[in-house]
Design an enzyme around this catalytic site. Sequence first.
Site, PDB file in Angstrom:
ATOM      1  N   LEU A  79      28.661 -52.435  35.862  1.00 14.52           N
ATOM      2  CA  LEU A  79      27.780 -52.487  34.695  1.00 14.52           C
ATOM      3  C   LEU A  79      28.136 -53.542  33.644  1.00 14.52           C
ATOM      4  O   LEU A  79      27.337 -53.805  32.754  1.00 14.52           O
ATOM      5  CB  LEU A  79      27.714 -51.105  34.032  1.00 14.52           C
ATOM      6  N   HIS A  98      20.544 -54.840  43.000  1.00 13.95           N
ATOM      7  CA  HIS A  98      19.741 -54.275  41.912  1.00 13.95           C
ATOM      8  C   HIS A  98      18.730 -53.296  42.511  1.00 13.95           C
ATOM      9  O   HIS A  98      18.077 -53.622  43.507  1.00 13.95           O
ATOM     10  CB  HIS A  98      19.024 -55.399  41.161  1.00 13.95           C
TER      11      HIS A  98
HETATM   12  C1  GRF Z   1      22.871 -48.771  42.818  1.00 16.98           C
HETATM   13  O1  GRF Z   1      21.612 -48.183  42.719  1.00 16.98           O
HETATM   14  C2  GRF Z   1      22.806 -50.242  42.557  1.00 16.98           C
HETATM   15  O2  GRF Z   1      21.595 -50.821  42.886  1.00 16.98           O
HETATM   16  C3  GRF Z   1      23.019 -50.339  41.081  1.00 16.98           C
HETATM   17  O3  GRF Z   1      23.927 -49.299  40.796  1.00 16.98           O
HETATM   18  C4  GRF Z   1      23.802 -48.268  41.744  1.00 16.98           C
HETATM   19  C5  GRF Z   1      25.160 -47.959  42.269  1.00 16.98           C
HETATM   20  O4  GRF Z   1      25.167 -46.811  43.068  1.00 16.98           O
HETATM   21  N1  GRF Z   1      23.427 -51.663  40.713  1.00 16.98           N
HETATM   22  P1  GRF Z   1      26.509 -46.330  43.740  1.00 16.98           P
HETATM   23  O5  GRF Z   1      27.569 -46.275  42.652  1.00 16.98           O
HETATM   24  O6  GRF Z   1      26.880 -47.328  44.795  1.00 16.98           O
HETATM   25  O7  GRF Z   1      26.229 -44.987  44.313  1.00 16.98           O
END
Ligand code: GRF
Length: 187
Positions: A79, A98
Amino acid sequence: MFASGNGSNVEEICRFFEQDLSVTVVAVLTNNLNAGVIQRVKQFGLKAEVFNKADFTEGGLLKKVIDLKPDLIVLAGFLWKIGNDWVNTFPNKIINIHPALLPKYGGKGMYGHHVHKAVKANGERVTGITIHYVNEAYDEGAIIFQEEVQLTDEDRVEDIAKKVHTLEHRHFPSVIDQLLKKESNEV
Ligand code: GRF
């Protein structure tokens, strides 16, 4: 790989490459001490490393990652904004996933459920995933791969999230694989 939270994509990527001796996960890095990813990677014999803002922005972590000589840096639910020092050091080597069809539903504040809520609010019939290179601007780097999924009026925000996650798990590891193998063919 960098992740800030749950880490289900990181887990799928580790599983995909577990039997592939030509690909090694050299580091799993997180900015969040409570991130699910820390537990998830243990089954692969990996220890996620937690870093703080100063490590990330003042060059300490960048130096560590340079020393690892990664062929690819994968952001999987990470993030924090990637600084120019990172982008300039690793041009076309940092990729992000994304959870929507960029350029729609991208930019600052558009992450996780915020994306799926906006998709729902706009009554979209289609959403999807985008895997792209990371440049100086949020979600604006060149697109590597996109895949769509159909939505129905009955889909709640959680259902949309689930459909998108399924797509991510299905495609992210193999897109990484193709990028790595393409690169080794070019050398
Ligand atoms: C995913 O939906 C990705 O697209 C976004 O953050 C989410 C991460 O999911 N950038 P996870 O932590 O891999 O379960």
